[in-house]
Design an enzyme around this catalytic site. Structure first.
Site, PDB file in Angstrom:
ATOM      1  N   VAL A   1      18.070  73.514  23.757  1.00  0.00           N
ATOM      2  CA  VAL A   1      17.519  74.092  22.543  1.00  0.00           C
ATOM      3  C   VAL A   1      16.917  73.008  21.615  1.00  0.00           C
ATOM      4  O   VAL A   1      16.216  73.318  20.656  1.00  0.00           O
ATOM      5  CB  VAL A   1      18.621  74.959  21.873  1.00  0.00           C
ATOM      6  CG1 VAL A   1      19.573  74.109  21.058  1.00  0.00           C
ATOM      7  CG2 VAL A   1      18.057  76.088  21.091  1.00  0.00           C
TER       8      VAL A   1
ATOM      9  N   LYS B   1      24.603  70.301  30.290  1.00  0.00           N
ATOM     10  CA  LYS B   1      25.427  71.160  31.154  1.00  0.00           C
ATOM     11  C   LYS B   1      25.286  70.771  32.624  1.00  0.00           C
ATOM     12  O   LYS B   1      26.183  71.020  33.425  1.00  0.00           O
ATOM     13  CB  LYS B   1      25.044  72.627  30.937  1.00  0.00           C
ATOM     14  CG  LYS B   1      25.402  73.128  29.527  1.00  0.00           C
ATOM     15  CD  LYS B   1      24.793  74.490  29.224  1.00  0.00           C
ATOM     16  CE  LYS B   1      25.139  74.955  27.802  1.00  0.00           C
ATOM     17  NZ  LYS B   1      24.429  76.188  27.413  1.00  0.00           N
TER      18      LYS B   1
ATOM     19  N   SER C   1      21.640  71.749  25.878  1.00  0.00           N
ATOM     20  CA  SER C   1      22.141  72.381  27.104  1.00  0.00           C
ATOM     21  C   SER C   1      21.778  71.631  28.385  1.00  0.00           C
ATOM     22  O   SER C   1      22.315  71.964  29.448  1.00  0.00           O
ATOM     23  CB  SER C   1      21.620  73.811  27.214  1.00  0.00           C
ATOM     24  OG  SER C   1      22.262  74.625  26.281  1.00  0.00           O
TER      25      SER C   1
ATOM     26  N   TYR D   1      18.117  80.462  31.483  1.00  0.00           N
ATOM     27  CA  TYR D   1      18.698  81.722  30.972  1.00  0.00           C
ATOM     28  C   TYR D   1      17.855  82.924  31.398  1.00  0.00           C
ATOM     29  O   TYR D   1      17.432  82.989  32.556  1.00  0.00           O
ATOM     30  CB  TYR D   1      18.878  81.642  29.442  1.00  0.00           C
ATOM     31  CG  TYR D   1      19.409  80.305  29.033  1.00  0.00           C
ATOM     32  CD1 TYR D   1      20.718  79.957  29.361  1.00  0.00           C
ATOM     33  CD2 TYR D   1      18.625  79.355  28.395  1.00  0.00           C
ATOM     34  CE1 TYR D   1      21.219  78.711  29.040  1.00  0.00           C
ATOM     35  CE2 TYR D   1      19.126  78.108  28.066  1.00  0.00           C
ATOM     36  CZ  TYR D   1      20.416  77.796  28.398  1.00  0.00           C
ATOM     37  OH  TYR D   1      20.897  76.563  28.093  1.00  0.00           O
TER      38      TYR D   1
ATOM     39  N   TYR E   1      32.621  70.227  24.232  1.00  0.00           N
ATOM     40  CA  TYR E   1      31.336  70.900  24.474  1.00  0.00           C
ATOM     41  C   TYR E   1      30.287  70.481  23.429  1.00  0.00           C
ATOM     42  O   TYR E   1      29.156  70.147  23.774  1.00  0.00           O
ATOM     43  CB  TYR E   1      31.563  72.421  24.468  1.00  0.00           C
ATOM     44  CG  TYR E   1      30.293  73.213  24.501  1.00  0.00           C
ATOM     45  CD1 TYR E   1      29.553  73.332  25.678  1.00  0.00           C
ATOM     46  CD2 TYR E   1      29.794  73.829  23.350  1.00  0.00           C
ATOM     47  CE1 TYR E   1      28.365  74.038  25.697  1.00  0.00           C
ATOM     48  CE2 TYR E   1      28.611  74.544  23.371  1.00  0.00           C
ATOM     49  CZ  TYR E   1      27.894  74.642  24.539  1.00  0.00           C
ATOM     50  OH  TYR E   1      26.705  75.333  24.567  1.00  0.00           O
TER      51      TYR E   1
HETATM   52  O1  DON Z   1      25.917  75.842  22.167  1.00  0.00           O
HETATM   53  C1  DON Z   1      24.776  75.887  21.734  1.00  0.00           C
HETATM   54  O2  DON Z   1      24.296  76.894  21.236  1.00  0.00           O
HETATM   55  C2  DON Z   1      23.959  74.629  21.842  1.00  0.00           C
HETATM   56  N1  DON Z   1      24.794  73.479  21.726  1.00  0.00           N
HETATM   57  C3  DON Z   1      23.249  74.542  23.164  1.00  0.00           C
HETATM   58  C4  DON Z   1      22.339  75.719  23.446  1.00  0.00           C
HETATM   59  C5  DON Z   1      21.143  75.377  24.227  1.00  0.00           C
HETATM   60  O3  DON Z   1      20.707  74.265  24.330  1.00  0.00           O
HETATM   61  C6  DON Z   1      20.416  76.541  24.792  1.00  0.00           C
HETATM   62  N2  DON Z   1      19.194  76.099  25.399  1.00  0.00           N
HETATM   63  N3  DON Z   1      18.119  76.438  25.444  1.00  0.00           N
END
Ligand code: DON
Length: 324
Positions: free
Chosen positions: A261, A67, A64, A243, A191
């Protein structure tokens, strides 16, 4: 000026011995096998030097954190019109939550939750074909970092494509509200590939320099975004970058930060430093446990909170104490 070289090594040693490691994300198959004991930190200063410790040169999935770069590109493509399709409020919900989308008519709260980032991908597809968009993003991040060796980890992207049921639900749901304009498979293809960018702490901290340097790439002196846009992206990172853990992160570090993540965090001390930490074990909110603690320690040593008067001016006057 604090001795940053000594500080980053002290932090890396503490994090290596820290008893609590958190939980490595396992809903993306390739992330589940990353060893939980990794820890890296890189601090790139506004005047050039880079201080590193631990596994700062080992690549990880930025997830993420991408982003931030996607938002920067999309704002470059459509400007403030982006805000008609994505909000600017913290969600107070999990990164992959769908609940607010129904009552808020398919408009995601902010560009850093999954739903918001999926709309940002859709916006980029208004300008580029999917393959071209991934190529542009890679070129953009490489130019920001001054490093052409950055790649997309195709195994991670494929794994997400195969298991990303929640993201498919989010995208389809927003499409039903008219807030996704392109085929869902194409939007998610972009994405998932941006999330699968593999970078190490040094590359990530280098790529974040424009946010520390009023929108300029220090290598070229060229403007990446206007100073106002850099301030605004930092503001969104501070309020929404972790978040439902954004308040806690701001409380503990006082820095704009964006987590992934994969266990990475990019944090910005405006005018002073661009910082990347990585530790794959996550806390309950999906943010790096040791990474957050490491940034808290760094701020205790340096006083680099955005709430510190004179941040970026005379750092010798603004050191915090470890007991804060
Ligand atoms: O879309 C997802 O769930 C992952 N590609 C990215 C989520 C993420 O990194 C949340 N961060 N803490």
């Amino acid at each position: 000026m604090p001795d940053l070289g000594a500080i980053v090594h002290e932090i890396a040693a503490e994090m290596r011995n820290h008893p609590e490691k958190g939980t490595v994300a396992d809903y993306i198959p390739a992330l589940a096998t990353v060893p939980a004991d990794r820890f890296g930190i890189a601090v790139v200063m506004a005047d050039g030097p880079c201080h590193m410790a631990g596994d700062a040169q080992e690549a990880f999935s930025i997830q993420s954190i991408s982003k931030v770069f996607a938002l920067t590109m999309a704002l470059g493509a459509v400007g403030d019109a982006l805000w008609q399709r994505v909000g600017r409020e913290p969600s107070g919900s999990a990164f992959n939550s769908i609940v607010q989308l129904e009552s808020e008519h398919g408009i995601p709260r902010n560009p850093f939750i999954n739903a918001g980032a999926i709309v940002v991908s859709d916006i980029l597809l208004g300008r580029y074909e999917p393959r071209e968009a991934i190529g542009e993003m890679l070129r953009f991040v490489r130019a920001l970092a001054g490093d052409d060796s950055i790649v997309v980890d195709e195994e991670v992207a494929r794994g997400e494509q195969e298991t990303g049921y929640r993201n498919m639900a989010l995208a389809n749901y927003m499409r039903a509200f008219g807030n996704i304009h392109h085929p869902v498979e194409k939007v998610l293809g972009l994405y998932f590939h941006q999330c699968a960018l593999a970078m190490n702490c040094r590359q990530l901290a280098m790529a974040g320099r424009y946010l520390m340097a009023r929108g300029r790439n220090p290598d070229t002196g060229r403007s990446v975004v206007s100073p106002q846009r850099a301030r605004r992206i930092n503001a969104l990172m501070l309020t929404c970058g972790h978040y439902d853990g954004s308040g806690e992160f701001a409380f503990r570090t006082g820095l704009p930060g964006k987590s992934g993540v994969g266990g990475g965090i990019l944090a910005i001390a405006p005018g002073v430093a661009s910082i990347a930490v990585w530790s794959p074990g996550l806390n309950a909110r999906g943010n790096s446990l040791a990474g957050t603690l490491a940034l808290e320690r760094l701020v205790q040593h340096t006083g680099w909170s955005v709430f510190e008067p004179g941040l970026g001016q005379d750092q010798s006057q603004s050191q915090g104490s470890a007991s804060e």
